[in-house]
Design a protein around this motif. Sequence first.
Motif, PDB file in Angstrom:
ATOM      1  N   ARG A  59       0.846  -1.201   0.000  1.00  0.00           N
ATOM      2  CA  ARG A  59       0.000   0.000   0.000  1.00  0.00           C
ATOM      3  C   ARG A  59       0.878   1.246   0.000  1.00  0.00           C
ATOM      4  N   PHE A  60       0.381   2.276  -0.648  1.00  0.00           N
ATOM      5  CA  PHE A  60       0.981   3.605  -0.565  1.00  0.00           C
ATOM      6  C   PHE A  60      -0.119   4.548  -0.094  1.00  0.00           C
ATOM      7  N   GLY A  61      -0.145   4.809   1.214  1.00  0.00           N
ATOM      8  CA  GLY A  61      -1.254   5.566   1.772  1.00  0.00           C
ATOM      9  C   GLY A  61      -2.527   4.763   1.659  1.00  0.00           C
ATOM     10  N   SER A  62      -3.539   5.336   1.019  1.00  0.00           N
ATOM     11  CA  SER A  62      -4.814   4.630   0.871  1.00  0.00           C
ATOM     12  C   SER A  62      -4.877   3.792  -0.406  1.00  0.00           C
ATOM     13  N   VAL A  63      -3.807   3.849  -1.213  1.00  0.00           N
ATOM     14  CA  VAL A  63      -3.799   3.135  -2.493  1.00  0.00           C
ATOM     15  C   VAL A  63      -3.212   1.736  -2.308  1.00  0.00           C
ATOM     16  N   GLU A  64      -3.984   0.724  -2.700  1.00  0.00           N
ATOM     17  CA  GLU A  64      -3.492  -0.655  -2.676  1.00  0.00           C
ATOM     18  C   GLU A  64      -2.846  -0.955  -4.028  1.00  0.00           C
ATOM     19  N   ALA A  65      -1.525  -0.856  -4.077  1.00  0.00           N
ATOM     20  CA  ALA A  65      -0.820  -1.046  -5.343  1.00  0.00           C
ATOM     21  C   ALA A  65      -0.724  -2.521  -5.712  1.00  0.00           C
ATOM     22  N   ILE A  66      -0.528  -3.378  -4.711  1.00  0.00           N
ATOM     23  CA  ILE A  66      -0.469  -4.826  -4.907  1.00  0.00           C
ATOM     24  C   ILE A  66      -1.430  -5.464  -3.914  1.00  0.00           C
ATOM     25  N   ARG A  67      -2.322  -6.316  -4.407  1.00  0.00           N
ATOM     26  CA  ARG A  67      -3.434  -6.784  -3.569  1.00  0.00           C
ATOM     27  C   ARG A  67      -3.448  -8.298  -3.391  1.00  0.00           C
ATOM     28  N   GLY A  68      -2.318  -8.860  -2.998  1.00  0.00           N
ATOM     29  CA  GLY A  68      -2.277 -10.283  -2.713  1.00  0.00           C
ATOM     30  C   GLY A  68      -1.859 -11.108  -3.923  1.00  0.00           C
ATOM     31  N   VAL A  69      -0.602 -10.992  -4.307  1.00  0.00           N
ATOM     32  CA  VAL A  69      -0.097 -11.641  -5.528  1.00  0.00           C
ATOM     33  C   VAL A  69       0.761 -12.850  -5.181  1.00  0.00           C
ATOM     34  N   ASP A  70       0.500 -13.953  -5.863  1.00  0.00           N
ATOM     35  CA  ASP A  70       1.345 -15.149  -5.815  1.00  0.00           C
ATOM     36  C   ASP A  70       2.063 -15.252  -7.165  1.00  0.00           C
ATOM     37  N   LEU A  71       3.345 -15.584  -7.124  1.00  0.00           N
ATOM     38  CA  LEU A  71       4.112 -15.713  -8.360  1.00  0.00           C
ATOM     39  C   LEU A  71       5.283 -16.648  -8.121  1.00  0.00           C
ATOM     40  N   ALA A  72       5.483 -17.599  -9.027  1.00  0.00           N
ATOM     41  CA  ALA A  72       6.612 -18.526  -8.945  1.00  0.00           C
ATOM     42  C   ALA A  72       7.453 -18.385 -10.209  1.00  0.00           C
ATOM     43  N   LEU A  73       8.773 -18.286 -10.021  1.00  0.00           N
ATOM     44  CA  LEU A  73       9.703 -18.136 -11.134  1.00  0.00           C
ATOM     45  C   LEU A  73      10.722 -19.262 -11.076  1.00  0.00           C
ATOM     46  N   TYR A  74      10.990 -19.880 -12.239  1.00  0.00           N
ATOM     47  CA  TYR A  74      11.847 -21.059 -12.287  1.00  0.00           C
ATOM     48  C   TYR A  74      13.130 -20.782 -13.074  1.00  0.00           C
ATOM     49  N   PRO A  75      14.174 -21.580 -12.817  1.00  0.00           N
ATOM     50  CA  PRO A  75      15.448 -21.360 -13.517  1.00  0.00           C
ATOM     51  C   PRO A  75      15.313 -21.491 -15.026  1.00  0.00           C
ATOM     52  N   GLY A  76      16.023 -20.616 -15.754  1.00  0.00           N
ATOM     53  CA  GLY A  76      16.117 -20.732 -17.197  1.00  0.00           C
ATOM     54  C   GLY A  76      14.858 -20.402 -17.966  1.00  0.00           C
ATOM     55  N   GLU A  77      13.930 -19.672 -17.351  1.00  0.00           N
ATOM     56  CA  GLU A  77      12.726 -19.280 -18.071  1.00  0.00           C
ATOM     57  C   GLU A  77      12.624 -17.759 -18.090  1.00  0.00           C
ATOM     58  N   CYS A  78      11.906 -17.262 -19.079  1.00  0.00           N
ATOM     59  CA  CYS A  78      11.589 -15.837 -19.147  1.00  0.00           C
ATOM     60  C   CYS A  78      10.094 -15.682 -18.950  1.00  0.00           C
ATOM     61  N   VAL A  79       9.722 -14.891 -17.962  1.00  0.00           N
ATOM     62  CA  VAL A  79       8.314 -14.630 -17.660  1.00  0.00           C
ATOM     63  C   VAL A  79       8.011 -13.180 -18.018  1.00  0.00           C
ATOM     64  N   GLY A  80       7.056 -12.992 -18.915  1.00  0.00           N
ATOM     65  CA  GLY A  80       6.616 -11.652 -19.258  1.00  0.00           C
ATOM     66  C   GLY A  80       5.616 -11.151 -18.231  1.00  0.00           C
ATOM     67  N   LEU A  81       5.810  -9.924 -17.764  1.00  0.00           N
ATOM     68  CA  LEU A  81       4.907  -9.313 -16.795  1.00  0.00           C
ATOM     69  C   LEU A  81       4.255  -8.120 -17.474  1.00  0.00           C
ATOM     70  N   VAL A  82       2.947  -8.245 -17.742  1.00  0.00           N
ATOM     71  CA  VAL A  82       2.270  -7.224 -18.531  1.00  0.00           C
ATOM     72  C   VAL A  82       1.041  -6.708 -17.792  1.00  0.00           C
ATOM     73  N   GLY A  83       0.580  -5.554 -18.243  1.00  0.00           N
ATOM     74  CA  GLY A  83      -0.593  -4.919 -17.659  1.00  0.00           C
ATOM     75  C   GLY A  83      -0.608  -3.461 -18.066  1.00  0.00           C
ATOM     76  N   ASP A  84      -1.745  -2.831 -17.893  1.00  0.00           N
ATOM     77  CA  ASP A  84      -1.881  -1.418 -18.237  1.00  0.00           C
ATOM     78  C   ASP A  84      -1.121  -0.576 -17.219  1.00  0.00           C
ATOM     79  N   ASN A  85      -1.069   0.723 -17.447  1.00  0.00           N
ATOM     80  CA  ASN A  85      -0.451   1.619 -16.472  1.00  0.00           C
ATOM     81  C   ASN A  85      -1.155   1.481 -15.125  1.00  0.00           C
ATOM     82  N   ALA A  86      -0.370   1.497 -14.050  1.00  0.00           N
ATOM     83  CA  ALA A  86      -0.876   1.368 -12.674  1.00  0.00           C
ATOM     84  C   ALA A  86      -1.415  -0.023 -12.371  1.00  0.00           C
ATOM     85  N   ALA A  87      -1.046  -1.013 -13.187  1.00  0.00           N
ATOM     86  CA  ALA A  87      -1.483  -2.386 -12.910  1.00  0.00           C
ATOM     87  C   ALA A  87      -0.719  -2.997 -11.747  1.00  0.00           C
TER      88      ALA A  87
END
Length: 261
Positions: free
Chosen positions: A26-54
């Motif tokens: 959170r940044f003040g009253s803004v919830e920038a990240i709301r409970g994210v799970d993410l797993a990253l594995y060796p030797g892979e490329c993961v694209g992270l996409v979304g609109d502005n402020a995602a």
Amino acid sequence: MNANQTQGAAAAAPIPRIALSGIKKRFGSVEAIRGVDLALYPGECVGLVGDNAAGKSTLTKIISGTYVPDEGTISINGEPVRFATPADARKHHIEMVYQDLSLCDTIDVAGNLYLGREPMNGIFLDRKAMRDGARAMLERLEIKIPNLDALVAQLSGGQRQSIAIARAAAFDPQVLIMDEPTSALAVKEVEAVLDLINRVKAKGVTVVLITHRLQDLFNVCDRITVMYEGLKVAERKIADTDLTDLVSLIVGKGHGMGGHA
């Protein structure tokens, strides 16, 4: 499958190089990240996409130690860790190449590659060691920059991006995060940077790629994670998606989050 086979399959499941669970920020009253799970594995490329402020940049800054999450856990190779600073993340071999590259235009190529960790000969910079080491770094990643004494300000956008990636890769990262590495580059320079990402990935490095150039994802990524208003709303194997699907997810139409007309 019987119980023993099930247990064996579970035991054989790979351990993520880095795993996020229930991350919130959170940044003040803004919830920038709301409970994210993410797993990253060796030797892979993961694209992270979304609109502005995602929440893409906020999430990667949590992974790289710039931000401390308010809730949730981070694990490296199955062991819980806590990053208070980027230096803590670097100790676990996590590097980030920021969109502004953080290069010094008035310093030469070798100087930028060794910025902050220059080899010394007594009280003087060991220029020969810097040139030799810089040449070895670039050759290892098949980056062609003929004049290592050239000021970075004199180089092309693609060469500058390659130097920033090479500097991060020189720390022997296990996780390399890149924020918009192909923005504002010419077509040939984009291809060179994407080739470089594939070479880094082939060395077993986990790559996280933030980009608005969605077509680039299909040249380097194994998976794509889509964020929307601070949530991870979708994850796709690259073979199971296309540009139309991604655009729909990014604007909120493909995951029941409301979307826009």
